[in-house]
Scaffold this motif. Structure first.
Motif, PDB file in Angstrom:
ATOM      1  N   UNK A 189       0.833  -1.193   0.000  1.00  0.00           N
ATOM      2  CA  UNK A 189       0.000   0.000   0.000  1.00  0.00           C
ATOM      3  C   UNK A 189       0.870   1.246   0.000  1.00  0.00           C
ATOM      4  N   UNK A 190       0.318   2.339  -0.467  1.00  0.00           N
ATOM      5  CA  UNK A 190       1.054   3.586  -0.544  1.00  0.00           C
ATOM      6  C   UNK A 190       0.188   4.647  -1.197  1.00  0.00           C
ATOM      7  N   UNK A 191       0.757   5.824  -1.346  1.00  0.00           N
ATOM      8  CA  UNK A 191       0.015   6.917  -1.970  1.00  0.00           C
ATOM      9  C   UNK A 191      -0.361   6.570  -3.411  1.00  0.00           C
ATOM     10  N   UNK A 192       0.578   5.918  -4.116  1.00  0.00           N
ATOM     11  CA  UNK A 192       0.342   5.491  -5.492  1.00  0.00           C
ATOM     12  C   UNK A 192       0.847   4.061  -5.661  1.00  0.00           C
ATOM     13  N   UNK A 193      -0.067   3.150  -5.960  1.00  0.00           N
ATOM     14  CA  UNK A 193       0.286   1.737  -6.146  1.00  0.00           C
ATOM     15  C   UNK A 193      -0.116   1.323  -7.550  1.00  0.00           C
ATOM     16  N   UNK A 194       0.776   0.612  -8.234  1.00  0.00           N
ATOM     17  CA  UNK A 194       0.465   0.139  -9.580  1.00  0.00           C
ATOM     18  C   UNK A 194       0.940  -1.303  -9.719  1.00  0.00           C
ATOM     19  N   UNK A 195       0.293  -2.046 -10.597  1.00  0.00           N
ATOM     20  CA  UNK A 195       0.684  -3.435 -10.864  1.00  0.00           C
ATOM     21  C   UNK A 195       0.828  -3.646 -12.364  1.00  0.00           C
ATOM     22  N   UNK A 196       1.571  -4.673 -12.711  1.00  0.00           N
ATOM     23  CA  UNK A 196       1.740  -5.026 -14.120  1.00  0.00           C
ATOM     24  C   UNK A 196       1.895  -6.543 -14.226  1.00  0.00           C
ATOM     25  N   UNK A 197       1.139  -7.145 -15.135  1.00  0.00           N
ATOM     26  CA  UNK A 197       1.232  -8.583 -15.394  1.00  0.00           C
ATOM     27  C   UNK A 197       1.757  -8.779 -16.812  1.00  0.00           C
ATOM     28  N   UNK A 198       2.798  -9.596 -16.947  1.00  0.00           N
ATOM     29  CA  UNK A 198       3.466  -9.788 -18.233  1.00  0.00           C
ATOM     30  C   UNK A 198       3.319 -11.240 -18.698  1.00  0.00           C
ATOM     31  N   UNK A 199       3.275 -11.413 -20.015  1.00  0.00           N
ATOM     32  CA  UNK A 199       3.215 -12.742 -20.640  1.00  0.00           C
ATOM     33  C   UNK A 199       2.041 -13.578 -20.121  1.00  0.00           C
ATOM     34  N   UNK A 200       0.888 -12.931 -19.990  1.00  0.00           N
ATOM     35  CA  UNK A 200      -0.310 -13.661 -19.600  1.00  0.00           C
ATOM     36  C   UNK A 200      -0.282 -14.251 -18.211  1.00  0.00           C
ATOM     37  N   UNK A 201       0.555 -13.701 -17.342  1.00  0.00           N
ATOM     38  CA  UNK A 201       0.597 -14.179 -15.965  1.00  0.00           C
ATOM     39  C   UNK A 201       1.874 -14.899 -15.592  1.00  0.00           C
ATOM     40  N   UNK A 202       2.884 -14.870 -16.447  1.00  0.00           N
ATOM     41  CA  UNK A 202       4.161 -15.508 -16.135  1.00  0.00           C
ATOM     42  C   UNK A 202       4.996 -14.657 -15.182  1.00  0.00           C
ATOM     43  N   UNK A 203       4.823 -13.341 -15.270  1.00  0.00           N
ATOM     44  CA  UNK A 203       5.554 -12.404 -14.422  1.00  0.00           C
ATOM     45  C   UNK A 203       4.574 -11.363 -13.894  1.00  0.00           C
ATOM     46  N   UNK A 204       4.707 -11.000 -12.634  1.00  0.00           N
ATOM     47  CA  UNK A 204       3.860  -9.969 -12.049  1.00  0.00           C
ATOM     48  C   UNK A 204       4.686  -9.008 -11.203  1.00  0.00           C
ATOM     49  N   UNK A 205       4.269  -7.746 -11.157  1.00  0.00           N
ATOM     50  CA  UNK A 205       4.996  -6.712 -10.421  1.00  0.00           C
ATOM     51  C   UNK A 205       4.013  -5.807  -9.680  1.00  0.00           C
ATOM     52  N   UNK A 206       4.357  -5.436  -8.453  1.00  0.00           N
ATOM     53  CA  UNK A 206       3.658  -4.383  -7.723  1.00  0.00           C
ATOM     54  C   UNK A 206       4.688  -3.303  -7.383  1.00  0.00           C
ATOM     55  N   UNK A 207       4.316  -2.049  -7.552  1.00  0.00           N
ATOM     56  CA  UNK A 207       5.178  -0.918  -7.208  1.00  0.00           C
ATOM     57  C   UNK A 207       4.396   0.072  -6.353  1.00  0.00           C
ATOM     58  N   UNK A 208       5.041   0.599  -5.328  1.00  0.00           N
ATOM     59  CA  UNK A 208       4.440   1.655  -4.506  1.00  0.00           C
ATOM     60  C   UNK A 208       5.330   2.890  -4.576  1.00  0.00           C
ATOM     61  N   UNK A 209       4.702   4.069  -4.663  1.00  0.00           N
ATOM     62  CA  UNK A 209       5.460   5.312  -4.783  1.00  0.00           C
ATOM     63  C   UNK A 209       4.783   6.437  -4.015  1.00  0.00           C
ATOM     64  N   UNK A 210       5.577   7.462  -3.696  1.00  0.00           N
ATOM     65  CA  UNK A 210       5.075   8.711  -3.118  1.00  0.00           C
ATOM     66  C   UNK A 210       5.234   9.811  -4.159  1.00  0.00           C
ATOM     67  N   UNK A 211       4.273  10.709  -4.226  1.00  0.00           N
ATOM     68  CA  UNK A 211       4.354  11.773  -5.219  1.00  0.00           C
ATOM     69  C   UNK A 211       3.445  12.930  -4.836  1.00  0.00           C
ATOM     70  N   UNK A 212       3.774  14.101  -5.334  1.00  0.00           N
ATOM     71  CA  UNK A 212       2.941  15.273  -5.072  1.00  0.00           C
ATOM     72  C   UNK A 212       1.716  15.295  -5.982  1.00  0.00           C
ATOM     73  N   UNK A 213       1.806  14.603  -7.106  1.00  0.00           N
ATOM     74  CA  UNK A 213       0.705  14.598  -8.080  1.00  0.00           C
ATOM     75  C   UNK A 213       0.547  13.175  -8.616  1.00  0.00           C
TER      76      UNK A 213
END
Length: 295
Positions: A144-168
């Motif tokens: 969890x965080x101010x800005x959280x994003x996910x990405x799934x690659x190759x139909x589910x072979x690789x997955x990523x979650x990223x959390x970041x802080x930002x003013x906008x």
């Protein structure tokens, strides 16, 4: 006694087991639904035990963002074929939903959760009995965080979650998503160099010194140390996300790219890859089929 199609369908709806398994269980239980469910449950445990030593290196990684929190789950099976079936996808979605709703601390706690018809462990065992392959919940992550994003690659072979802080957040979202895609491709080990394990650095320095000492053209010790530290700097660029060359523009580091999108600070990331750290089976498929036919 006669087992009607409606009885089989009812038990199938209750257990999720295959039609033939439900019919056999009802016959054995003489029409008693409770006993039939126990029979199916025990069969699931038996099949799961028989396949416990199998290698589950295929499967899918799925992710969800709910209420500003990111979730990612890795569910493994033995073959890519099974990973693409509706039954397996339904199981993945059911388990992922429980991760979001019940907030378990780890896989053991997740497996012990009540899913309405027994525990998650029992639900997985029923799927194993129905599908006929080893299925395991390898891991899950929550961020969890101010800005959280996910990405799934190759139909589910690789997955990523990223959390970041930002003013906008809206301005930074495309850049953070690019970072998630970059992580999937570049496979960083840590966020920044302070997180690199000192033991890993010592091992890397040892390898680099040995290579320099074995060079046909001998060099003074101080030159060797400078060479080693120069290569360590390159090592940081390989394993540290912020120092890696951005895949969309290798002339920029990730840190430099983020500065162009305002005040964006990466807080954490998680990357899952199917089969990571596991040895894939090298069985001869034809021999396996012949072996099953002989049985």
């Amino acid at each position: 006694m006669e087992i009607k199609a409606a009885d089989v369908a009812k038990l199938r709806k209750m257990t999720g087991a295959g039609m033939m398994d439900c019919k056999k269980a009802l016959i054995e239980a003489e029409g008693d639904y409770a006993k039939a469910q126990d029979i199916i449950r025990e069969k699931g445990k038996l099949v799961a035990a028989k396949r416990a030593d199998r290698s589950a290196t295929e499967g899918v990684v799925v992710s969800k963002i709910v209420g500003g929190k990111g979730y990612m789950l890795c569910l493994a099976c033995e073959t890519d074929f099974v990973a693409k079936t509706d039954d397996f996808k339904a199981l993945v979605n059911s388990v992922a939903k429980l991760v979001v709703e019940k907030n378990p601390a780890d896989v053991d706690e997740l497996m012990a959760l009540d899913c309405g018809d027994g525990t998650v462990a029992e639900m997985v065992n029923r799927a194993v009995a129905k599908i006929g392959e080893k299925i395991t919940i390898r891991r899950f992550a929550r961020m969890e965080g101010q800005l959280v994003d996910t990405y799934i690659h190759l139909g589910g072979k690789i997955g990523v979650i990223v959390a970041a802080k930002t003013a906008d957040a809206e301005k930074a979202r495309p850049a953070v998503h690019d970072v998630a895609m970059h992580i999937a491709a570049a496979k960083p080990g840590v966020l920044h160099r302070d997180e690199v394990d000192p033991a890993d650095l010592d091992k890397e320095r040892e390898i680099l010194r040995a290579q320099a000492l074995n060079d046909p053209k001998p060099k003074p010790a101080n030159i060797i140390e400078k060479m080693v530290e120069g290569r360590i700097a390159k090592y940081y660029k390989e394993v540290c996300l912020l120092e890696q060359p951005f895949v969309k523009n290798p002339d920029q580091s990730i840190e430099q790219m983020l500065k162009e999108h305002g005040d964006v600070e990466l807080v954490a990331f998680v990357r899952f890859e199917m089969g990571e750290g596991l040895q894939k089976r090298q069985d001869n498929f034809a021999e396996e089929v012949m072996g099953q036919m002989k049985k």
